[in-house]
Design a protein around this motif. Structure first.
Motif, PDB file in Angstrom:
ATOM      1  N   ASP A 181      -9.301   2.137 -10.164  1.00 10.00           N
ATOM      2  CA  ASP A 181      -8.851   3.490 -10.489  1.00 10.00           C
ATOM      3  C   ASP A 181      -9.419   4.541  -9.546  1.00 10.00           C
ATOM      4  OD1 ASP A 181      -7.271   2.654 -12.619  1.00 10.00           O
ATOM      5  OD2 ASP A 181      -8.812   3.061 -14.127  1.00 10.00           O
ATOM      6  N   ASP A 182     -10.676   4.395  -9.154  1.00  9.05           N
ATOM      7  CA  ASP A 182     -11.293   5.363  -8.241  1.00  9.05           C
ATOM      8  C   ASP A 182     -10.658   5.297  -6.854  1.00  9.05           C
ATOM      9  OD1 ASP A 182     -13.016   6.260 -10.239  1.00  9.05           O
ATOM     10  OD2 ASP A 182     -14.656   4.935  -9.611  1.00  9.05           O
ATOM     11  N   VAL A 183     -10.372   4.110  -6.374  1.00  5.40           N
ATOM     12  CA  VAL A 183      -9.732   3.941  -5.066  1.00  5.40           C
ATOM     13  C   VAL A 183      -8.339   4.558  -5.110  1.00  5.40           C
ATOM     14  CG1 VAL A 183      -8.770   2.219  -3.470  1.00  5.40           C
ATOM     15  CG2 VAL A 183     -11.089   1.937  -4.400  1.00  5.40           C
ATOM     16  N   TYR A 184      -7.616   4.303  -6.175  1.00  2.00           N
ATOM     17  CA  TYR A 184      -6.276   4.866  -6.334  1.00  2.00           C
ATOM     18  C   TYR A 184      -6.329   6.390  -6.385  1.00  2.00           C
ATOM     19  CZ  TYR A 184      -1.709   6.002  -8.186  1.00  2.00           C
ATOM     20  OH  TYR A 184      -0.466   6.547  -8.364  1.00  2.00           O
ATOM     21  N   ALA A 185      -7.212   6.926  -7.201  1.00  2.00           N
ATOM     22  CA  ALA A 185      -7.318   8.381  -7.354  1.00  2.00           C
ATOM     23  C   ALA A 185      -7.704   9.050  -6.039  1.00  2.00           C
ATOM     24  CB  ALA A 185      -8.327   8.726  -8.448  1.00  2.00           C
ATOM     25  N   ASN A 186      -8.611   8.444  -5.305  1.00  2.00           N
ATOM     26  CA  ASN A 186      -9.022   9.007  -4.023  1.00  2.00           C
ATOM     27  C   ASN A 186      -7.870   8.982  -3.023  1.00  2.00           C
ATOM     28  OD1 ASN A 186     -11.101  10.144  -2.290  1.00  2.00           O
ATOM     29  ND2 ASN A 186     -11.057   8.189  -1.215  1.00  2.00           N
ATOM     30  N   ALA A 187      -7.153   7.873  -2.969  1.00  2.00           N
ATOM     31  CA  ALA A 187      -6.002   7.775  -2.068  1.00  2.00           C
ATOM     32  C   ALA A 187      -4.930   8.786  -2.454  1.00  2.00           C
ATOM     33  CB  ALA A 187      -5.436   6.356  -2.082  1.00  2.00           C
ATOM     34  N   LEU A 188      -4.693   8.950  -3.732  1.00  2.00           N
ATOM     35  CA  LEU A 188      -3.709   9.920  -4.195  1.00  2.00           C
ATOM     36  C   LEU A 188      -4.119  11.338  -3.804  1.00  2.00           C
ATOM     37  CD1 LEU A 188      -1.117  10.463  -5.784  1.00  2.00           C
ATOM     38  CD2 LEU A 188      -2.518  10.521  -7.872  1.00  2.00           C
ATOM     39  N   ARG A 189      -5.388  11.665  -3.972  1.00  2.00           N
ATOM     40  CA  ARG A 189      -5.899  12.990  -3.637  1.00  2.00           C
ATOM     41  C   ARG A 189      -5.759  13.273  -2.142  1.00  2.00           C
ATOM     42  NH1 ARG A 189     -10.688  14.778  -1.645  1.00  2.00           N
ATOM     43  NH2 ARG A 189     -11.675  12.739  -1.791  1.00  2.00           N
ATOM     44  N   LEU A 190      -6.073  12.284  -1.322  1.00  2.00           N
ATOM     45  CA  LEU A 190      -6.071  12.497   0.127  1.00  2.00           C
ATOM     46  C   LEU A 190      -4.708  12.302   0.787  1.00  2.00           C
ATOM     47  CD1 LEU A 190      -9.444  10.725   0.889  1.00  2.00           C
ATOM     48  CD2 LEU A 190      -8.968  13.176   1.140  1.00  2.00           C
ATOM     49  N   LEU A 191      -3.906  11.419   0.233  1.00  2.00           N
ATOM     50  CA  LEU A 191      -2.641  11.065   0.869  1.00  2.00           C
ATOM     51  C   LEU A 191      -1.417  11.652   0.180  1.00  2.00           C
ATOM     52  CD1 LEU A 191      -3.405   7.266   1.429  1.00  2.00           C
ATOM     53  CD2 LEU A 191      -3.621   9.109   3.115  1.00  2.00           C
ATOM     54  N   GLY A 192      -1.521  11.913  -1.121  1.00  2.00           N
ATOM     55  CA  GLY A 192      -0.349  12.312  -1.898  1.00  2.00           C
ATOM     56  C   GLY A 192       0.461  11.090  -2.298  1.00  2.00           C
ATOM     57  N   GLU A 193       1.377  11.292  -3.218  1.00  2.00           N
ATOM     58  CA  GLU A 193       2.150  10.170  -3.765  1.00  2.00           C
ATOM     59  C   GLU A 193       2.976   9.446  -2.716  1.00  2.00           C
ATOM     60  OE1 GLU A 193       4.545  11.495  -7.060  1.00  2.00           O
ATOM     61  OE2 GLU A 193       2.896  11.151  -8.478  1.00  2.00           O
ATOM     62  N   LYS A 194       3.680  10.216  -1.880  1.00  2.00           N
ATOM     63  CA  LYS A 194       4.601   9.595  -0.922  1.00  2.00           C
ATOM     64  C   LYS A 194       3.852   8.716   0.079  1.00  2.00           C
ATOM     65  CE  LYS A 194       8.432  10.713   2.128  1.00  2.00           C
ATOM     66  NZ  LYS A 194       9.295  11.792   2.627  1.00  2.00           N
ATOM     67  N   LYS A 195       2.801   9.225   0.686  1.00  2.00           N
ATOM     68  CA  LYS A 195       2.057   8.428   1.665  1.00  2.00           C
ATOM     69  C   LYS A 195       1.308   7.283   0.997  1.00  2.00           C
ATOM     70  CE  LYS A 195       1.556  11.775   5.378  1.00  2.00           C
ATOM     71  NZ  LYS A 195       0.619  12.568   6.191  1.00  2.00           N
ATOM     72  N   LEU A 196       0.818   7.482  -0.221  1.00  2.00           N
ATOM     73  CA  LEU A 196       0.179   6.383  -0.950  1.00  2.00           C
ATOM     74  C   LEU A 196       1.194   5.257  -1.147  1.00  2.00           C
ATOM     75  CD1 LEU A 196      -2.187   6.518  -3.979  1.00  2.00           C
ATOM     76  CD2 LEU A 196      -0.276   4.952  -3.959  1.00  2.00           C
ATOM     77  N   ALA A 197       2.402   5.598  -1.573  1.00  2.00           N
ATOM     78  CA  ALA A 197       3.449   4.593  -1.756  1.00  2.00           C
ATOM     79  C   ALA A 197       3.752   3.890  -0.434  1.00  2.00           C
ATOM     80  CB  ALA A 197       4.708   5.243  -2.310  1.00  2.00           C
ATOM     81  N   GLN A 198       3.757   4.652   0.661  1.00  2.00           N
ATOM     82  CA  GLN A 198       4.024   4.066   1.967  1.00  2.00           C
ATOM     83  C   GLN A 198       2.914   3.101   2.381  1.00  2.00           C
ATOM     84  OE1 GLN A 198       4.751   7.487   4.495  1.00  2.00           O
ATOM     85  NE2 GLN A 198       6.804   7.778   3.660  1.00  2.00           N
ATOM     86  N   VAL A 199       1.662   3.457   2.106  1.00  2.00           N
ATOM     87  CA  VAL A 199       0.545   2.553   2.407  1.00  2.00           C
ATOM     88  C   VAL A 199       0.698   1.248   1.629  1.00  2.00           C
ATOM     89  CG1 VAL A 199      -1.956   2.208   2.153  1.00  2.00           C
ATOM     90  CG2 VAL A 199      -1.083   4.359   3.102  1.00  2.00           C
ATOM     91  N   VAL A 200       1.067   1.340   0.370  1.00  2.00           N
ATOM     92  CA  VAL A 200       1.260   0.135  -0.446  1.00  2.00           C
ATOM     93  C   VAL A 200       2.369  -0.737   0.148  1.00  2.00           C
ATOM     94  CG1 VAL A 200       2.002  -0.726  -2.706  1.00  2.00           C
ATOM     95  CG2 VAL A 200       0.316   1.118  -2.562  1.00  2.00           C
ATOM     96  N   PHE A 201       3.454  -0.118   0.613  1.00  2.00           N
ATOM     97  CA  PHE A 201       4.558  -0.912   1.159  1.00  2.00           C
ATOM     98  C   PHE A 201       4.218  -1.498   2.524  1.00  2.00           C
ATOM     99  CE2 PHE A 201       8.779  -1.762   2.990  1.00  2.00           C
ATOM    100  CZ  PHE A 201       9.263  -2.602   2.007  1.00  2.00           C
ATOM    101  N   VAL A 202       3.539  -0.746   3.389  1.00  2.00           N
ATOM    102  CA  VAL A 202       3.092  -1.300   4.672  1.00  2.00           C
ATOM    103  C   VAL A 202       2.212  -2.524   4.394  1.00  2.00           C
ATOM    104  CG1 VAL A 202       1.673  -0.903   6.731  1.00  2.00           C
ATOM    105  CG2 VAL A 202       3.210   0.893   5.925  1.00  2.00           C
ATOM    106  N   THR A 203       1.312  -2.377   3.438  1.00  2.00           N
ATOM    107  CA  THR A 203       0.396  -3.467   3.073  1.00  2.00           C
ATOM    108  C   THR A 203       1.160  -4.670   2.530  1.00  2.00           C
ATOM    109  OG1 THR A 203      -1.310  -1.828   2.564  1.00  2.00           O
ATOM    110  CG2 THR A 203      -1.620  -4.046   1.659  1.00  2.00           C
ATOM    111  N   THR A 204       2.101  -4.436   1.667  1.00  2.00           N
ATOM    112  CA  THR A 204       2.898  -5.514   1.083  1.00  2.00           C
ATOM    113  C   THR A 204       3.702  -6.243   2.150  1.00  2.00           C
ATOM    114  OG1 THR A 204       3.033  -4.287  -0.989  1.00  2.00           O
ATOM    115  CG2 THR A 204       4.667  -6.010  -0.643  1.00  2.00           C
TER     116      THR A 204
END
Length: 147
Positions: free
Chosen positions: A105-128
């Motif tokens: 949860d902390d990793v997710y919250a930090n990524a959301l705070r720094l990247l925003g929803e759209k870029k967080l989603a993009q990081v997840v898809f690049v990773t996948t």
């Protein structure tokens, strides 16, 4: 190591599907260097020599430095990565190692705070996507090409 089979020749639809995923990744607003850092780091975790070779070359072409690529396997121990890059790399590592308890949860919250929803989603898809490529390359013993 000898390649087991050329999976693209055996079933071209696999590469067609993966190429479509890569095309989407290429269109993302994430910085090209960050995409390659994620691809390289995930490939390091998975032990995919083929993809490490491929994506470090692409990272250099995108303007990434050799110093940061050399330090990538211990990024958290260096001052070379921005706060946003660190959040993206940590998220990518936890998505890659999803069986170790998922994304914290902390990793997710930090990524959301720094990247925003759209870029967080993009990081997840690049990773996948790179995790999928790693699994194909490792299973088929794809051989990295030299310069």
């Amino acid at each position: 190591m000898k390649e087991r089979m050329n999976i693209n020749k055996a079933e071209p639809a696999i590469y067609k599907a993966m190429a479509a995923a890569d095309k989407e990744v290429d269109a993302f607003e994430l910085d090209a260097k960050l995409k390659e850092l994620i691809r390289t780091r995930v490939s390091q975790i998975n032990g995919c020599g083929y993809c490490i070779n491929y994506h470090t070359k692409d990272a250099l072409k995108a303007g990434e430095t050799a110093q940061r690529l050399f330090a990538l396997s211990a990024w958290w121990e260096t001052p070379f990565f921005t706060e946003e890059e660190q959040a993206a790399l940590k998220l990518a590592e936890q998505v890659t190692n999803i069986s170790d308890g998922g994304v914290n949860d902390d990793v997710y919250a930090n990524a959301l705070r720094l990247l925003g929803e759209k870029k967080l989603a993009q990081v997840v898809f690049v990773t996948t996507t790179i995790n999928s490529w790693n699994r194909i390359a490792i299973s088929m013993h794809m051989v990295a090409e030299g310069d």
